[in-house]
Motif scaffolding. Structure first.
Motif, PDB file in Angstrom:
ATOM      1  N   ARG A  65       1.009  -1.024  -0.015  1.00  0.00           N
ATOM      2  CA  ARG A  65      -0.089   0.001  -0.050  1.00  0.00           C
ATOM      3  C   ARG A  65       0.985   1.270  -0.049  1.00  0.00           C
ATOM      4  NH1 ARG A  65      -1.741   3.468   3.391  1.00  0.00           N
ATOM      5  NH2 ARG A  65      -1.008   2.672   5.311  1.00  0.00           N
ATOM      6  N   SER A  69       0.846   4.158  -3.130  1.00  0.00           N
ATOM      7  CA  SER A  69       0.607   5.259  -2.804  1.00  0.00           C
ATOM      8  C   SER A  69       1.656   6.380  -3.349  1.00  0.00           C
ATOM      9  CB  SER A  69       0.290   5.508  -1.167  1.00  0.00           C
ATOM     10  OG  SER A  69       1.293   5.666  -0.622  1.00  0.00           O
ATOM     11  N   ASP A  71       4.128   7.192  -1.531  1.00  0.00           N
ATOM     12  CA  ASP A  71       4.618   7.867  -0.405  1.00  0.00           C
ATOM     13  C   ASP A  71       5.975   7.358   0.237  1.00  0.00           C
ATOM     14  OD1 ASP A  71       4.361   9.887   1.387  1.00  0.00           O
ATOM     15  OD2 ASP A  71       3.230   8.818   2.819  1.00  0.00           O
TER      16      ASP A  71
END
Length: 100
Positions: A65, A69, A71
């Motif tokens: 995840r 994303s 990030d």
């Protein structure tokens, strides 16, 4: 006299058979108990492995995840700060040692 010896032999044979059957029954019971103990142990090991696999899958999902994303920089910064104790230049870290 010969008849008495036959009865003694027959009595000894019957006793030997009975003792043998008792020994076999005891062996089977002990084997069953040890098999049950082994089964319980293997089930506990399997449960522990299942929990480890679930934890690893959760960690993998979290990492995936984070990668999806975009990030990654923030993630790497958080890891550097939390796990490695890194700080930015000019930054001061204060630790509360009072225990409150």
């Amino acid at each position: 006299m010969a008849e008495r010896k036959r009865k003694q032999k027959k009595g000894f044979s019957a006793l030997a058979v009975r003792i043998g059957l008792v020994c076999v029954c005891i062996y089977l019971c002990v084997s069953l108990v040890f098999a049950q103990i082994d089964i319980v142990s293997k089930r506990q090991q399997l449960e522990n492995l299942t929990h480890q696999v679930a934890a690893q899958e959760a960690a993998n999902t979290e990492l995936q995840r984070t990668l999806d994303s975009g990030d990654e920089a923030a993630y790497m910064e958080r890891i550097a700060r939390d796990k490695l104790g890194y700080v930015l230049p000019g930054e001061h870290i204060y630790v509360d040692m009072s225990g409150d």
